[in-house]
Design a protein around this motif. Structure first.
Motif, PDB file in Angstrom:
ATOM      1  N   GLU A  93       0.799  -1.096   0.136  1.00 43.44           N
ATOM      2  CA  GLU A  93      -0.016   0.048   0.065  1.00 43.44           C
ATOM      3  C   GLU A  93       1.067   1.333   0.041  1.00 43.44           C
ATOM      4  OE1 GLU A  93      -3.604   1.960   2.647  1.00 43.44           O
ATOM      5  OE2 GLU A  93      -2.222   0.553   3.542  1.00 43.44           O
ATOM      6  N   LEU A  94       0.966   1.630  -1.311  1.00 48.19           N
ATOM      7  CA  LEU A  94       1.946   3.013  -1.189  1.00 48.19           C
ATOM      8  C   LEU A  94       1.298   4.216  -0.568  1.00 48.19           C
ATOM      9  CD1 LEU A  94       3.326   3.012  -4.782  1.00 48.19           C
ATOM     10  CD2 LEU A  94       4.381   1.789  -2.886  1.00 48.19           C
ATOM     11  N   GLU A  95       2.005   4.980  -0.006  1.00 51.72           N
ATOM     12  CA  GLU A  95       1.401   6.239   0.624  1.00 51.72           C
ATOM     13  C   GLU A  95       0.023   5.882   1.407  1.00 51.72           C
ATOM     14  OE1 GLU A  95       0.332  10.899  -0.923  1.00 51.72           O
ATOM     15  OE2 GLU A  95       1.247   9.543  -2.090  1.00 51.72           O
ATOM     16  N   ALA A  96       0.568   5.199   2.338  1.00 51.90           N
ATOM     17  CA  ALA A  96      -0.749   4.554   3.186  1.00 51.90           C
ATOM     18  C   ALA A  96      -1.386   5.614   4.072  1.00 51.90           C
ATOM     19  CB  ALA A  96      -0.346   3.270   4.094  1.00 51.90           C
ATOM     20  N   GLY A  97      -0.575   6.608   4.362  1.00 53.07           N
ATOM     21  CA  GLY A  97      -1.107   7.608   4.930  1.00 53.07           C
ATOM     22  C   GLY A  97      -1.121   7.200   6.617  1.00 53.07           C
ATOM     23  N   SER A  98      -2.220   7.470   7.397  1.00 58.38           N
ATOM     24  CA  SER A  98      -2.262   7.199   8.778  1.00 58.38           C
ATOM     25  C   SER A  98      -2.912   5.862   8.804  1.00 58.38           C
ATOM     26  CB  SER A  98      -3.282   8.031   9.610  1.00 58.38           C
ATOM     27  OG  SER A  98      -4.498   8.143   9.187  1.00 58.38           O
ATOM     28  N   GLY A  99      -3.349   5.359   7.707  1.00 58.93           N
ATOM     29  CA  GLY A  99      -3.891   3.742   7.648  1.00 58.93           C
ATOM     30  C   GLY A  99      -5.248   3.515   7.525  1.00 58.93           C
ATOM     31  N   TYR A 100      -6.123   4.364   7.178  1.00 63.31           N
ATOM     32  CA  TYR A 100      -7.501   4.017   6.996  1.00 63.31           C
ATOM     33  C   TYR A 100      -7.784   2.651   5.950  1.00 63.31           C
ATOM     34  CZ  TYR A 100     -12.190   4.551   4.863  1.00 63.31           C
ATOM     35  OH  TYR A 100     -13.476   4.024   4.526  1.00 63.31           O
ATOM     36  N   TYR A 101      -7.067   2.487   4.810  1.00 65.24           N
ATOM     37  CA  TYR A 101      -7.230   1.690   3.957  1.00 65.24           C
ATOM     38  C   TYR A 101      -6.356   0.428   4.686  1.00 65.24           C
ATOM     39  CZ  TYR A 101     -10.360   3.297   0.070  1.00 65.24           C
ATOM     40  OH  TYR A 101     -11.246   3.719  -0.332  1.00 65.24           O
ATOM     41  N   THR A 102      -5.268   0.569   5.342  1.00 66.62           N
ATOM     42  CA  THR A 102      -4.497  -0.292   5.823  1.00 66.62           C
ATOM     43  C   THR A 102      -5.372  -1.091   6.883  1.00 66.62           C
ATOM     44  OG1 THR A 102      -2.588   1.218   5.902  1.00 66.62           O
ATOM     45  CG2 THR A 102      -2.224  -0.712   7.218  1.00 66.62           C
ATOM     46  N   GLY A 113      -2.243 -13.611   4.914  1.00 63.72           N
ATOM     47  CA  GLY A 113      -1.864 -12.604   4.123  1.00 63.72           C
ATOM     48  C   GLY A 113      -0.860 -11.608   4.830  1.00 63.72           C
ATOM     49  N   LYS A 114      -0.331 -10.546   3.820  1.00 65.13           N
ATOM     50  CA  LYS A 114       0.356  -9.601   4.564  1.00 65.13           C
ATOM     51  C   LYS A 114      -0.010  -8.201   3.692  1.00 65.13           C
ATOM     52  CE  LYS A 114       4.574 -10.930   4.238  1.00 65.13           C
ATOM     53  NZ  LYS A 114       5.976 -10.924   3.587  1.00 65.13           N
ATOM     54  N   VAL A 115       0.274  -7.167   4.550  1.00 65.47           N
ATOM     55  CA  VAL A 115      -0.063  -5.829   4.060  1.00 65.47           C
ATOM     56  C   VAL A 115       1.228  -4.946   4.411  1.00 65.47           C
ATOM     57  CG1 VAL A 115      -1.193  -3.478   4.208  1.00 65.47           C
ATOM     58  CG2 VAL A 115      -2.504  -5.684   4.472  1.00 65.47           C
ATOM     59  N   ILE A 116       2.138  -4.556   3.500  1.00 64.82           N
ATOM     60  CA  ILE A 116       3.047  -3.381   3.452  1.00 64.82           C
ATOM     61  C   ILE A 116       2.661  -2.108   3.346  1.00 64.82           C
ATOM     62  CG2 ILE A 116       5.396  -2.993   2.713  1.00 64.82           C
ATOM     63  CD1 ILE A 116       5.520  -5.794   1.789  1.00 64.82           C
ATOM     64  N   MET A 117       2.775  -1.324   4.673  1.00 61.15           N
ATOM     65  CA  MET A 117       2.292  -0.018   4.586  1.00 61.15           C
ATOM     66  C   MET A 117       3.189   0.905   4.403  1.00 61.15           C
ATOM     67  SD  MET A 117       0.673   1.616   8.076  1.00 61.15           S
ATOM     68  CE  MET A 117      -0.181   3.240   8.237  1.00 61.15           C
ATOM     69  N   GLN A 118       3.274   1.612   3.273  1.00 65.81           N
ATOM     70  CA  GLN A 118       4.564   2.319   2.809  1.00 65.81           C
ATOM     71  C   GLN A 118       3.873   3.897   3.033  1.00 65.81           C
ATOM     72  OE1 GLN A 118       4.694   4.394   0.018  1.00 65.81           O
ATOM     73  NE2 GLN A 118       6.860   4.937   0.004  1.00 65.81           N
ATOM     74  N   ASN A 119       5.177   4.633   3.502  1.00 67.28           N
ATOM     75  CA  ASN A 119       5.088   6.199   3.637  1.00 67.28           C
ATOM     76  C   ASN A 119       6.438   6.530   3.618  1.00 67.28           C
ATOM     77  OD1 ASN A 119       2.285   7.125   4.189  1.00 67.28           O
ATOM     78  ND2 ASN A 119       2.501   5.707   5.840  1.00 67.28           N
ATOM     79  N   PRO A 120       6.727   7.657   2.892  1.00 64.95           N
ATOM     80  CA  PRO A 120       8.083   8.369   2.858  1.00 64.95           C
ATOM     81  C   PRO A 120       8.373   9.122   4.046  1.00 64.95           C
ATOM     82  CG  PRO A 120       6.515   9.697   1.482  1.00 64.95           C
ATOM     83  CD  PRO A 120       5.757   8.357   1.830  1.00 64.95           C
ATOM     84  N   ARG A 150       9.111   2.701   5.591  1.00 66.50           N
ATOM     85  CA  ARG A 150       9.319   4.033   5.466  1.00 66.50           C
ATOM     86  C   ARG A 150      10.579   4.158   4.126  1.00 66.50           C
ATOM     87  NH1 ARG A 150       8.046   6.964   9.410  1.00 66.50           N
ATOM     88  NH2 ARG A 150       7.411   8.203   7.961  1.00 66.50           N
ATOM     89  N   GLY A 151      10.495   5.038   3.471  1.00 69.01           N
ATOM     90  CA  GLY A 151      11.283   5.149   2.287  1.00 69.01           C
ATOM     91  C   GLY A 151      10.706   5.753   1.179  1.00 69.01           C
ATOM     92  N   LEU A 152      11.594   5.991   0.159  1.00 71.12           N
ATOM     93  CA  LEU A 152      11.142   6.557  -1.212  1.00 71.12           C
ATOM     94  C   LEU A 152      10.600   5.643  -2.146  1.00 71.12           C
ATOM     95  CD1 LEU A 152      14.588   8.522  -1.983  1.00 71.12           C
ATOM     96  CD2 LEU A 152      12.658   9.250  -0.591  1.00 71.12           C
ATOM     97  N   LEU A 156      11.902   0.512  -3.258  1.00 72.39           N
ATOM     98  CA  LEU A 156      10.969   0.261  -1.981  1.00 72.39           C
ATOM     99  C   LEU A 156      11.670  -1.208  -1.560  1.00 72.39           C
ATOM    100  CD1 LEU A 156       7.421  -0.244  -4.304  1.00 72.39           C
ATOM    101  CD2 LEU A 156       8.349   1.711  -2.171  1.00 72.39           C
ATOM    102  N   ASP A 157      11.775  -1.316  -0.238  1.00 68.98           N
ATOM    103  CA  ASP A 157      12.255  -2.500   0.342  1.00 68.98           C
ATOM    104  C   ASP A 157      11.300  -3.724   0.477  1.00 68.98           C
ATOM    105  OD1 ASP A 157      14.111  -4.196   1.555  1.00 68.98           O
ATOM    106  OD2 ASP A 157      13.756  -3.069   3.536  1.00 68.98           O
ATOM    107  N   VAL A 158      11.102  -4.112  -0.807  1.00 68.05           N
ATOM    108  CA  VAL A 158      10.109  -5.097  -1.021  1.00 68.05           C
ATOM    109  C   VAL A 158      10.634  -6.095  -1.910  1.00 68.05           C
ATOM    110  CG1 VAL A 158       7.500  -5.693  -1.687  1.00 68.05           C
ATOM    111  CG2 VAL A 158       7.906  -3.760  -0.575  1.00 68.05           C
ATOM    112  N   GLU A 159      10.274  -7.521  -1.427  1.00 67.31           N
ATOM    113  CA  GLU A 159      10.986  -8.466  -2.602  1.00 67.31           C
ATOM    114  C   GLU A 159      10.414  -8.560  -3.871  1.00 67.31           C
ATOM    115  OE1 GLU A 159      11.020 -13.424  -2.642  1.00 67.31           O
ATOM    116  OE2 GLU A 159      10.478 -12.258  -0.673  1.00 67.31           O
ATOM    117  N   THR A 160      11.100  -8.735  -5.064  1.00 64.13           N
ATOM    118  CA  THR A 160      10.697  -8.608  -6.151  1.00 64.13           C
ATOM    119  C   THR A 160       9.703  -9.693  -6.526  1.00 64.13           C
ATOM    120  OG1 THR A 160      12.955  -7.899  -7.112  1.00 64.13           O
ATOM    121  CG2 THR A 160      11.423  -9.177  -8.660  1.00 64.13           C
TER     122      THR A 160
END
Length: 281
Positions: A93-102, A113-120, A150-152, A156-160
Motif C-alpha cells: 500500500e503506497l502512501e498509506a497515510g495514517s492507515g484508513y485503508y491499511t 496474508g500481509k500488508v506492507i504499509m509504505q510512507n515516505p 518507510r522510504g522513497l 521500495l524495500d520489498v521482495e521482487t
C-alpha cells in the motif's frame, strides 16, 4: 396361439423399453437441471467476487470511529471490491497515510496474508508517530500482519515479484510536489518501475486520484490533481497493462480547476480508479 403370445411378449418388451427411455430422459433432465443450477450459483458467486470479505471488514465492530465516518464518502466498499483483494494476499500500500485503508486491507487478507504499509519520511510533517501507534499498536500487535515501510517511492524495500496487489490511493499526484513542501519522494518513473518490479506476474496495480484537465502533471504540486492519462502512460512505460477502470468516484460537477482542499470541492472531487496488470510473460 403362438402368434398371440409373440405379439404380447413384443408389446411387453416395447412397453418396458419405452418406460426405460422415459426414465432415462427424466433422469437426464434432472441432471441437466441440477447442473444448470450449480452453474448459476457458481456464476452468481463469481459476480459477487470479494464482496463478502469486504463487507465483513467494513462492518468489524472494533474499527476506529473516525474511520466509519469516511466509509460512505470514500465509497470504500466499491473501491475494495474493484481491487479484487482476497484473504491470503500480499498487498503493498503506497502512501498509506495514517492507515484508513491499511486497517481494512489487513482484515481482508487475514492471518495468512500481509500488508506492507509504505510512507515516505517526508510525510512525517503530516502524520505523527502517535497516529501510527494508534493504528498499528505500540509494538505493531494491533494489526499483526502489517509491516510499516518507510522510504522513497522509487526504492521500495520489498521482495521482487512478491505482491499480489499494489495500491496507490490519492497519491500519484504527490510525485510532483516540490521537495520543500513534501520532502524527498524519489523519481517518478523509478516509482512506477518499482511497482512493476514488486508485483507478481498477473499482479494488479490500483491507482486512484483526483482528476486534472489536460496533460500537465505539474498540477500535482499545486492543485493536488493528476491527468488520468499520465498514470496510464507511466504505468505502461513500466510494462503494466490497463485492464479496467471505474467511475464509482466520478463527479461531473467538479470542473478540475480548483485545488482539492478548496471548500467548494473538498471531498467531492471527480476521481478516477484504474487497474493495471503485470503481464504473465
Amino acid at each position: 396361439m403362438k402368434n398371440i403370445l409373440l405379439v404380447s411378449a413384443a408389446a411387453l418388451i416395447l412397453a418396458s423399453c419405452q418406460q426405460a427411455a422415459v426414465t432415462e430422459l427424466e433422469n437426464g433432465a434432472e441432471v441437466v437441471e441440477q447442473t444448470t443450477e450449480k452453474l448459476a450459483k457458481s456464476a452468481a458467486a463469481e459476480d459477487i467476487g470479494n464482496r463478502g470479505e469486504v463487507m465483513m471488514a467494513i462492518q468489524s465492530h472494533d474499527r476506529p470511529a473516525a474511520d466509519l465516518e469516511n466509509d460512505e464518502i470514500r465509497k470504500t466498499a466499491e473501491v475494495l471490491q474493484f481491487t479484487g483483494v482476497w484473504p491470503g494476499m500480499t498487498v503493498v500500500e503506497l502512501e498509506a497515510g495514517s492507515g484508513y485503508y491499511t486497517e481494512l486491507l489487513s482484515r481482508i487478507v487475514g492471518k495468512d496474508g500481509k500488508v506492507i504499509m509504505q510512507n515516505p519520511q517526508g510525510f512525517d510533517a503530516f502524520i505523527t508517530a502517535e497516529q501510527f501507534e494508534a493504528r498499528l499498536g505500540a509494538n505493531g500487535e494491533r494489526l499483526a500482519n502489517v509491516t510499516h515501510l518507510r522510504g522513497l517511492f522509487d526504492d521500495l524495500d520489498v521482495e521482487t515479484g512478491s505482491a499480489d496487489i499494489v495500491t496507490w490511493i490519492l497519491g500519484p499526484h504527490e510525485m510532483f510536489c516540490a521537495p520543500k513542501d513534501c520532502g524527498e519522494l524519489g523519481e517518478v518513473d523509478g516509482a512506477y518501475a518499482e511497482i512493476a518490479r514488486v508485483l507478481k506476474p498477473g499482479g494488479k496495480f490500483i491507482a486512484l486520484d483526483h482528476v486534472a484537465n489536460g496533460d500537465d502533471e505539474a498540477v500535482g504540486g499545486t492543485l493536488h490533481r493528476i491527468p488520468p492519462a499520465s498514470i496510464t502512460m507511466r504505468a505502461e512505460k513500466a510494462g503494466l497493462v490497463l485492464e479496467k477502470t471505474s467511475k464509482v468516484l466520478a463527479n461531473k460537477t467538479d470542473d478540475h480547476t480548483k485545488n482539492v482542499f478548496n471548500p467548494e470541492v473538498r471531498r467531492k472531487t471527480d476521481r478516477f480508479l484504474h487497474m493495471y496488470v503485470k503481464p504473465t510473460k
